[in-house]
Scaffold this motif. Structure first.
Motif: not given
Length: 170
Positions: A149-158
């Motif tokens: 919906a126009g927002y950005r998030s992040h899935l961060v895999l380490s």
């Protein structure tokens, strides 16, 4: 039996699917997952759900998003509860609850999918905007931008650890 270093593509794909599925089911709108990229350090957004993993696959999984994105999701989910008035403290707790629920569901899906001798920590929610996440040594750091919906998030895999093909941990 062959041992490989790092994380296999199917496991990474499953993490991405788990986050995608959670967004789709909780908001009734599919997110778009962008092109992944490697990282050495990464700056957190306003809210970060964290899962630590031990066992055959060691590492951490972070899902980080802005306050505005959490609020937009809560507003969409709570449209039927719009007559409920919240103070700032109640709203902040709802934001953290949303991140906890999302992180717990992703952790549960991962635990069920991997079916290996490994442990998943109790999910934690941190509010550490601007803090840098450094990729641990002996792990692979991958970031997946997730747009909704126009927002950005992040899935961060380490994630790291040896993977044994044909099942089982090391």
């Amino acid at each position: 039996m062959r041992v490989r270093r790092g994380v296999d593509e199917d496991t990474v794909r499953f993490f991405v699917w788990s986050v995608w599925s959670f967004f789709q089911s909780s908001t009734k709108q599919e997110p778009e997952v962008g092109t992944p990229y490697l990282f050495e350090t990464f700056e957190h957004d306003d809210y970060t759900g964290i899962i630590a993993m031990l066992g055959a696959r060691k590492g951490t999984v972070h899902f980080t998003m802005s306050r505005e994105m959490v609020d937009a999701i809560l507003q969409r989910q709570g449209a039927a509860q719009s007559d409920r008035i919240e103070d700032d403290e109640q709203l902040e707790e709802r934001r953290k609850d949303y991140m906890r629920v999302m992180t717990k569901i992703v952790a549960s899906n991962v635990r069920n999918y991997l079916c290996e001798p490994f442990l998943v920590s109790v999910p934690v929610v941190a509010t550490v905007k601007g803090e840098k996440l450094r990729r641990p040594k002996a792990s692979h750091g991958i970031i997946f931008p997730v747009n909704w919906a126009g927002y950005r998030s992040h899935l961060v895999l380490s994630l790291g650890g040896d993977l044994v093909e044909n099942g089982g941990g090391k």
